[in-house]
Design a protein around this motif. Structure first.
Motif, PDB file in Angstrom:
ATOM      1  N   PHE A  94       0.833  -1.204   0.000  1.00  0.00           N
ATOM      2  CA  PHE A  94       0.000   0.000   0.000  1.00  0.00           C
ATOM      3  C   PHE A  94       0.865   1.250   0.000  1.00  0.00           C
ATOM      4  N   LEU A  95       1.888   1.230   0.871  1.00  0.00           N
ATOM      5  CA  LEU A  95       2.768   2.388   0.979  1.00  0.00           C
ATOM      6  C   LEU A  95       3.507   2.640  -0.329  1.00  0.00           C
ATOM      7  N   GLU A  96       3.961   1.545  -0.962  1.00  0.00           N
ATOM      8  CA  GLU A  96       4.675   1.682  -2.230  1.00  0.00           C
ATOM      9  C   GLU A  96       3.807   2.368  -3.269  1.00  0.00           C
ATOM     10  N   GLN A  97       2.521   1.955  -3.303  1.00  0.00           N
ATOM     11  CA  GLN A  97       1.591   2.580  -4.254  1.00  0.00           C
ATOM     12  C   GLN A  97       1.444   4.066  -3.981  1.00  0.00           C
ATOM     13  N   ARG A  98       1.303   4.410  -2.706  1.00  0.00           N
ATOM     14  CA  ARG A  98       1.166   5.824  -2.343  1.00  0.00           C
ATOM     15  C   ARG A  98       2.411   6.610  -2.768  1.00  0.00           C
ATOM     16  N   VAL A  99       3.567   6.053  -2.436  1.00  0.00           N
ATOM     17  CA  VAL A  99       4.815   6.760  -2.738  1.00  0.00           C
ATOM     18  C   VAL A  99       4.982   6.947  -4.236  1.00  0.00           C
ATOM     19  N   SER A 100       4.693   5.884  -4.999  1.00  0.00           N
ATOM     20  CA  SER A 100       4.868   6.015  -6.452  1.00  0.00           C
ATOM     21  C   SER A 100       3.839   6.989  -7.017  1.00  0.00           C
ATOM     22  N   GLY A 101       2.650   7.064  -6.372  1.00  0.00           N
ATOM     23  CA  GLY A 101       1.648   8.043  -6.796  1.00  0.00           C
ATOM     24  C   GLY A 101       2.137   9.460  -6.585  1.00  0.00           C
ATOM     25  N   ILE A 102       2.693   9.704  -5.388  1.00  0.00           N
ATOM     26  CA  ILE A 102       3.227  11.039  -5.080  1.00  0.00           C
ATOM     27  C   ILE A 102       4.344  11.396  -6.044  1.00  0.00           C
ATOM     28  N   ARG A 103       5.195  10.407  -6.301  1.00  0.00           N
ATOM     29  CA  ARG A 103       6.332  10.648  -7.187  1.00  0.00           C
ATOM     30  C   ARG A 103       5.853  11.035  -8.593  1.00  0.00           C
ATOM     31  N   LYS A 104       4.830  10.310  -9.030  1.00  0.00           N
ATOM     32  CA  LYS A 104       4.277  10.583 -10.359  1.00  0.00           C
ATOM     33  C   LYS A 104       3.714  11.994 -10.419  1.00  0.00           C
ATOM     34  N   ALA A 105       2.995  12.396  -9.337  1.00  0.00           N
ATOM     35  CA  ALA A 105       2.411  13.729  -9.286  1.00  0.00           C
ATOM     36  C   ALA A 105       3.496  14.798  -9.299  1.00  0.00           C
ATOM     37  N   LEU A 106       4.576  14.537  -8.576  1.00  0.00           N
ATOM     38  CA  LEU A 106       5.659  15.527  -8.502  1.00  0.00           C
ATOM     39  C   LEU A 106       6.365  15.663  -9.837  1.00  0.00           C
ATOM     40  N   ARG A 107       6.538  14.530 -10.504  1.00  0.00           N
ATOM     41  CA  ARG A 107       7.276  14.562 -11.767  1.00  0.00           C
ATOM     42  C   ARG A 107       6.446  15.257 -12.848  1.00  0.00           C
ATOM     43  N   GLY A 108       5.162  14.995 -12.830  1.00  0.00           N
ATOM     44  CA  GLY A 108       4.252  15.688 -13.726  1.00  0.00           C
ATOM     45  C   GLY A 108       4.320  15.230 -15.163  1.00  0.00           C
ATOM     46  N   ASP A 109       4.729  14.012 -15.399  1.00  0.00           N
ATOM     47  CA  ASP A 109       4.700  13.540 -16.787  1.00  0.00           C
ATOM     48  C   ASP A 109       3.799  12.318 -16.938  1.00  0.00           C
TER      49      ASP A 109
END
Lengths: 127, 141
Positions: A112-127
């Motif tokens: 669950f945490l991995e999914q959250r972290v990768s979601g945040i990362r995706k949002a930050l990267r913006g691509d």
């Protein structure tokens, strides 16, 4: 920081609790041959209920965090199926099964945490 | 962080179980010894376990609290056997020698139990290590 805490949700707290439970189970397994040792476990349901019911915040040094698995009322003694002659209440197969299950639980929380972290990362990267 | 304390706890159990294995090895090695008097006869040694309650004996960064230690190694109170063996140079004036009180069958069973307990704790450490490594991988998610 608050934003990040909210994004991780309950899982960050849960991970800490699960690792505390695993520590407790490891203690039980380590003391499987110790006379008069009483096996202990965390009532996970109760801890989570406490954490959700009263989301109190620690604002001063002396305050005790809510839903802390280390608090005395959450840690309970296990009722054994069969008692041993030397007063030990650890049943190795039971502890092993619980340790295995809590390891799987821990991995679930990690997922669950991995999914959250990768979601945040995706949002930050913006691509 | 509770996961890394598992290493200290299970490690203390590994240590205690290996002490137990050592006493068993000593008992088995001395099973056949004889002595001239009742006091000198070899008595089986037993490792007595105790839970580590405080931070005693822990090094910085490695807590053994809740683990297990060997409290003492005590003698088995079972009486030693007296054998009539006048030909033995150690025999007393009545021709008796005193053998050890080691029960070899019991020691073998105890050895199996100690070895299984040791394996259990190795397994505990392995699982904790895997989970810790996966937690570290969270930064790569």
């Amino acid at each position: 920081m608050n934003v990040l805490d909210n994004a991780l949700g309950v899982h960050a707290q849960t991970l800490g609790m699960r690792s505390q439970r695993m520590e407790l189970l490891a203690r039980n397994i380590a003391n499987a041959d110790t006379p008069n040792f009483k096996a202990r476990d965390i009532d996970f349901k109760q801890v989570m209920q406490q954490a959700q019911d009263t989301a109190m915040v620690t604002t001063q040094v002396g305050h005790v965090a809510q839903g802390d698995a280390g608090s005395a009322d959450a840690v309970k003694y296990r009722t054994p199926f069969n008692t041993a002659f030397d007063g030990n209440t650890v049943e190795l197969h039971v502890e092993q099964a619980k340790y295995g299950k809590s390891a799987a639980d821990y991995q679930a929380t990690l997922n669950f945490l991995e999914q959250r972290v990768s979601g945040i990362r995706k949002a930050l990267r913006g691509d | 962080m509770a996961l890394d304390q598992i290493f200290g706890i299970a490690g203390s159990a590994l240590n205690s179980q290996s002490v137990r294995m050592n006493t068993i090895a000593s008992n088995l090695a001395n099973a056949g010894t004889v002595a001239g008097t009742d006091q000198d006869a070899f008595r089986a040694k037993r490792a007595v376990f105790k839970t580590i309650m405080e931070q005693q004996g822990s090094t910085p960064g490695n807590s053994y609290q809740g683990g297990v230690k060997v409290q003492q190694i005590s003698d088995d109170p079972t009486p030693v056997r007296r054998l009539l063996d006048p030909g033995n140079p150690l025999a007393d004036k009545d021709g008796y020698v005193y053998t050890s009180n080691v029960n070899e069958m019991g020691e073998m069973v105890d050895m199996m139990a100690a070895s299984r307990s040791y394996q259990n704790n190795v397994e505990v450490i392995n699982t904790a290590r895997q989970l810790l490594m996966r937690t570290l991988d969270l930064t790569k998610a």
